[in-house]
Design a protein around this motif. Structure first.
Motif, mmCIF file in Angstrom:
data_model
loop_
_atom_site.group_PDB
_atom_site.id
_atom_site.type_symbol
_atom_site.label_atom_id
_atom_site.label_comp_id
_atom_site.label_asym_id
_atom_site.label_seq_id
_atom_site.Cartn_x
_atom_site.Cartn_y
_atom_site.Cartn_z
ATOM 1 N N LEU B 33 -10.448 6.493 6.390
ATOM 2 C CA LEU B 33 -9.081 5.705 5.772
ATOM 3 C C LEU B 33 -8.852 6.872 4.358
ATOM 4 C CD1 LEU B 33 -10.126 1.642 5.397
ATOM 5 C CD2 LEU B 33 -9.308 2.830 7.556
ATOM 6 N N TRP B 34 -7.981 6.156 4.490
ATOM 7 C CA TRP B 34 -6.336 7.612 3.525
ATOM 8 C C TRP B 34 -5.844 6.557 2.480
ATOM 9 C CZ3 TRP B 34 -8.125 11.942 0.954
ATOM 10 C CH2 TRP B 34 -8.701 12.384 1.869
ATOM 11 N N TYR B 35 -5.787 6.331 1.435
ATOM 12 C CA TYR B 35 -4.906 5.135 0.984
ATOM 13 C C TYR B 35 -4.299 6.109 -0.572
ATOM 14 C CZ TYR B 35 -6.894 0.583 2.220
ATOM 15 O OH TYR B 35 -6.788 -0.528 3.039
ATOM 16 N N LYS B 36 -3.134 5.689 -0.707
ATOM 17 C CA LYS B 36 -2.802 5.708 -2.004
ATOM 18 C C LYS B 36 -2.729 5.204 -3.198
ATOM 19 C CE LYS B 36 1.744 8.213 -3.354
ATOM 20 N NZ LYS B 36 3.139 8.391 -3.335
ATOM 21 N N GLN B 37 -2.459 5.591 -4.162
ATOM 22 C CA GLN B 37 -2.389 4.844 -5.752
ATOM 23 C C GLN B 37 -1.456 5.533 -6.340
ATOM 24 O OE1 GLN B 37 -5.959 3.653 -8.061
ATOM 25 N NE2 GLN B 37 -5.002 1.505 -8.829
ATOM 26 N N ASP B 38 0.056 4.531 -6.618
ATOM 27 C CA ASP B 38 0.810 4.985 -7.000
ATOM 28 C C ASP B 38 0.379 4.597 -7.936
ATOM 29 O OD1 ASP B 38 4.014 3.819 -4.819
ATOM 30 O OD2 ASP B 38 2.394 6.018 -5.277
ATOM 31 N N TYR B 87 -4.903 10.008 -4.314
ATOM 32 C CA TYR B 87 -5.174 10.073 -2.561
ATOM 33 C C TYR B 87 -6.778 9.297 -2.884
ATOM 34 C CZ TYR B 87 -0.128 11.526 -2.145
ATOM 35 O OH TYR B 87 0.840 11.350 -2.346
ATOM 36 N N PHE B 88 -7.203 8.597 -2.213
ATOM 37 C CA PHE B 88 -8.755 7.562 -2.065
ATOM 38 C C PHE B 88 -9.120 7.914 0.042
ATOM 39 C CE2 PHE B 88 -9.158 6.558 -6.318
ATOM 40 C CZ PHE B 88 -7.931 6.251 -6.776
ATOM 41 N N CYS B 89 -10.002 8.976 0.016
ATOM 42 C CA CYS B 89 -10.557 8.920 0.965
ATOM 43 C C CYS B 89 -11.582 7.412 0.913
ATOM 44 C CB CYS B 89 -10.914 9.838 1.531
ATOM 45 S SG CYS B 89 -12.613 10.742 0.776
ATOM 46 N N VAL B 90 -11.866 6.906 2.024
ATOM 47 C CA VAL B 90 -12.467 5.135 1.970
ATOM 48 C C VAL B 90 -13.195 5.227 2.958
ATOM 49 C CG1 VAL B 90 -11.375 2.954 1.685
ATOM 50 C CG2 VAL B 90 -10.215 4.832 0.664
ATOM 51 N N ARG B 91 -14.296 5.127 3.026
ATOM 52 C CA ARG B 91 -15.543 4.702 3.916
ATOM 53 C C ARG B 91 -14.670 2.467 4.686
ATOM 54 N NH1 ARG B 91 -20.081 1.531 4.257
ATOM 55 N NH2 ARG B 91 -21.162 1.828 6.561
ATOM 56 N N LEU B 92 -15.413 2.252 5.169
ATOM 57 C CA LEU B 92 -14.718 1.014 5.692
ATOM 58 C C LEU B 92 -16.192 0.611 6.319
ATOM 59 C CD1 LEU B 92 -13.221 -2.002 6.879
ATOM 60 C CD2 LEU B 92 -13.123 -0.615 9.157
ATOM 61 N N GLY B 93 -16.395 -0.158 6.210
ATOM 62 C CA GLY B 93 -18.147 -1.444 6.924
ATOM 63 C C GLY B 93 -17.676 -1.421 7.787
ATOM 64 N N ALA B 94 -18.747 -1.434 8.663
ATOM 65 C CA ALA B 94 -18.584 -1.822 10.088
ATOM 66 C C ALA B 94 -18.780 -2.930 10.671
ATOM 67 C CB ALA B 94 -19.265 -0.437 10.997
ATOM 68 N N THR B 108 -8.462 12.675 -5.581
ATOM 69 C CA THR B 108 -7.581 13.264 -5.681
ATOM 70 C C THR B 108 -5.819 13.326 -6.793
ATOM 71 O OG1 THR B 108 -8.675 15.167 -3.928
ATOM 72 C CG2 THR B 108 -6.805 15.367 -4.932
ATOM 73 N N ILE B 109 -5.783 13.304 -7.653
ATOM 74 C CA ILE B 109 -4.601 13.166 -8.325
ATOM 75 C C ILE B 109 -3.475 14.450 -8.693
ATOM 76 C CG2 ILE B 109 -3.724 12.499 -10.986
ATOM 77 C CD1 ILE B 109 -6.497 11.977 -11.279
#
Lengths: 114, 114
Positions: B33-38, B87-94, B108-109
Motif C-alpha cells: 500500500l502507498w499512503y500520503k499524509q498532508d 509518502y508512506f509504504c505500508v504493509r497490510l496484515g494478512a 519519504t518527505i
C-alpha cells in the motif's frame, strides 16, 4: 459523508499528568484503530477494536495507556501518567471491514509533554 | 518483525518534475500500500497493489509491486505544489490477529518548489 473526528487537536501537559483523547469514527465503521506517530516516523498501531471488543492491543503500553469503545461507536484513549516520550500525534482511524487496506484517518491530536 | 526501508528520506524538487521513491522489505509481502499524509492531517490511501508485477495508476501516480514481492516503487509525474507531504509504504496484515493491521515505513518527505 463526515470523516473521522478527533478532539482535542492540540494538548500540552506536564509529565506525570493525565490526558484523554476522543475519536468518533465514520458512521457504520465497525473497526477502529488508535495509532501513535512520533515526529519523523510512520504511525504505529496501538490498539484495534472490532465493534466494542479489542482485537489487538499488543503494542499498547498497558501500564500507562488505556482505551475503550464501550458502545462500539466512539472511543477514548487515555494516558496516565504521561512521560516525555509520549509526545507524539495520536491518530484515530476507522474502516468498514470490506477493504481493511483502506483505513480512514482523523486529523490527529498533537500531544506535547513537558 | 517486518522491516520497511523507504528511500529517499526526503526530496526537494521543482514543480513539473517527475518523482520516484521506493520501498524494500526484508520479507515477502502479499499486499503493498502507498499512503500520503498532508501536513496536519491523517494519512490517505493512494494506491493498493495485490500481486507481484502489478502496475497500477491513479492519476499522475503510478506504483508497482516488485516481482520478488519484497519491493515497490511509487512515481509521481509532473509534480504540483499540492503533492507536498509524506509518502508512506505500508504493509497490510494478512491473517489472524494481524488481519487489517497496517505497518508503516518511515516515510519519504516531498517538498515541491513552485
Amino acid at each position: 459523508e463526515a470523516g473521522v473526528a478527533q478532539s482535542p487537536r492540540y494538548k500540552i501537559i506536564e509529565k506525570r499528568q493525565s490526558v484523554a483523547f476522543w475519536c468518533n469514527p465514520i458512521s457504520g465503521h465497525a473497526t477502529l484503530y488508535w495509532y501513535q506517530q512520533i515526529l519523523g516516523q510512520g504511525p504505529k498501531l496501538l490498539i484495534q477494536f472490532q465493534n466494542n471488543g479489542v482485537v489487538d492491543d499488543s503494542q499498547l503500553p498497558k501500564d500507562r495507556f488505556s482505551a475503550e469503545r464501550l458502545k462500539g461507536v466512539d472511543s477514548t484513549l487515555k494516558i496516565q501518567p504521561a512521560k516525555l516520550e509520549d509526545s507524539a500525534v495520536y491518530l484515530c482511524a476507522s474502516s468498514g471491514g470490506t477493504r481493511p487496506e483502506e483505513q480512514y484517518f482523523g486529523p490527529g491530536t498533537r500531544l506535547t509533554v513537558t | 518483525g517486518q522491516q520497511l526501508n523507504q528511500s529517499p528520506q526526503s526530496m526537494f524538487i521543482q514543480e513539473g518534475e517527475d518523482v520516484s521513491m521506493n520501498c524494500t522489505s526484508s520479507s515477502i509481502f502479499n499486499t503493498w500500500l502507498w499512503y500520503k499524509q498532508d501536513p496536519g492531517e491523517g494519512p490517505v490511501l493512494l494506491i493498493a497493489l495485490y500481486k507481484a508485477g502489478e502496475l497500477t495508476s491513479n492519476g499522475r501516480l503510478t506504483a508497482q509491486f516488485g516481482i520478488t514481492r519484497k519491493d515497490s516503487f511509487l512515481n509521481i509525474s509532473a509534480s504540483i505544489p499540492s503533492d507536498v507531504g509524506i509518502y508512506f509504504c505500508v504493509r497490510l496484515g494478512a491473517g489472524g490477529t494481524s488481519y487489517g493491521k497496517l505497518t508503516f515505513g518511515q516515510g519519504t518527505i516531498l517538498t515541491v518548489h513552485p
